[in-house]
Scaffold this motif. Sequence first.
Motif, mmCIF file in Angstrom:
data_model
loop_
_atom_site.group_PDB
_atom_site.id
_atom_site.type_symbol
_atom_site.label_atom_id
_atom_site.label_comp_id
_atom_site.label_asym_id
_atom_site.label_seq_id
_atom_site.Cartn_x
_atom_site.Cartn_y
_atom_site.Cartn_z
ATOM 1 N N ALA A 13 0.832 -1.203 0.000
ATOM 2 C CA ALA A 13 0.000 0.000 0.000
ATOM 3 C C ALA A 13 0.867 1.253 0.000
ATOM 4 N N ALA A 14 1.932 1.253 0.783
ATOM 5 C CA ALA A 14 2.826 2.411 0.845
ATOM 6 C C ALA A 14 3.456 2.685 -0.518
ATOM 7 N N ARG A 15 3.871 1.639 -1.187
ATOM 8 C CA ARG A 15 4.456 1.813 -2.524
ATOM 9 C C ARG A 15 3.417 2.381 -3.494
ATOM 10 N N TRP A 16 2.199 1.862 -3.402
ATOM 11 C CA TRP A 16 1.121 2.326 -4.268
ATOM 12 C C TRP A 16 0.841 3.809 -4.006
ATOM 13 N N ILE A 17 0.768 4.188 -2.742
ATOM 14 C CA ILE A 17 0.520 5.586 -2.382
ATOM 15 C C ILE A 17 1.652 6.469 -2.906
ATOM 16 N N ALA A 18 2.888 6.050 -2.689
ATOM 17 C CA ALA A 18 4.043 6.854 -3.111
ATOM 18 C C ALA A 18 4.041 7.078 -4.621
ATOM 19 N N ASP A 19 3.585 6.085 -5.370
ATOM 20 C CA ASP A 19 3.556 6.197 -6.829
ATOM 21 C C ASP A 19 2.337 6.959 -7.340
ATOM 22 N N ARG A 20 1.217 6.900 -6.613
ATOM 23 C CA ARG A 20 -0.053 7.429 -7.111
ATOM 24 C C ARG A 20 -0.745 8.342 -6.105
ATOM 25 N N HIS A 21 -0.015 9.071 -5.324
ATOM 26 C CA HIS A 21 -0.594 9.810 -4.209
ATOM 27 C C HIS A 21 -1.630 10.851 -4.601
ATOM 28 N N ASP A 22 -1.630 11.333 -5.811
ATOM 29 C CA ASP A 22 -2.590 12.365 -6.205
ATOM 30 C C ASP A 22 -3.838 11.800 -6.889
ATOM 31 N N ASP A 23 -3.855 10.517 -7.166
ATOM 32 C CA ASP A 23 -4.937 9.926 -7.939
ATOM 33 C C ASP A 23 -6.281 9.893 -7.219
ATOM 34 N N GLU A 24 -6.296 9.941 -5.899
ATOM 35 C CA GLU A 24 -7.533 9.737 -5.155
ATOM 36 C C GLU A 24 -8.189 11.029 -4.673
ATOM 37 N N GLY A 25 -7.663 12.147 -5.056
ATOM 38 C CA GLY A 25 -8.293 13.418 -4.723
ATOM 39 C C GLY A 25 -8.438 13.673 -3.233
ATOM 40 N N GLY A 26 -7.431 13.323 -2.448
ATOM 41 C CA GLY A 26 -7.455 13.585 -1.022
ATOM 42 C C GLY A 26 -8.147 12.535 -0.184
ATOM 43 N N ARG A 27 -8.625 11.474 -0.785
ATOM 44 C CA ARG A 27 -9.322 10.419 -0.046
ATOM 45 C C ARG A 27 -8.480 9.140 -0.040
#
Length: 61
Positions: A13-27
């Motif tokens: 999950a951390a790797r996914w967040i680090a790569d795509r942190h802006d994709d979820e619009g703050g959620r």
Amino acid sequence: MSDEIENTKVLDAARWIADRHDDEGGRIIPAVRSRFSLTAAEACRACALADRFREVGRADA
């Protein structure tokens, strides 16, 4: 659930967040909980790890 499996899920999950942190619009917490079947605490740990991963990436750049 074993600690090893939990740690793997949190790291993934951390790797996914680090790569795509802006994709979820703050959620990001709800998105990570759903995508990786994490508890709220695990999702928060994953976010903290993702911040560390991004810091390391900036230091290497």
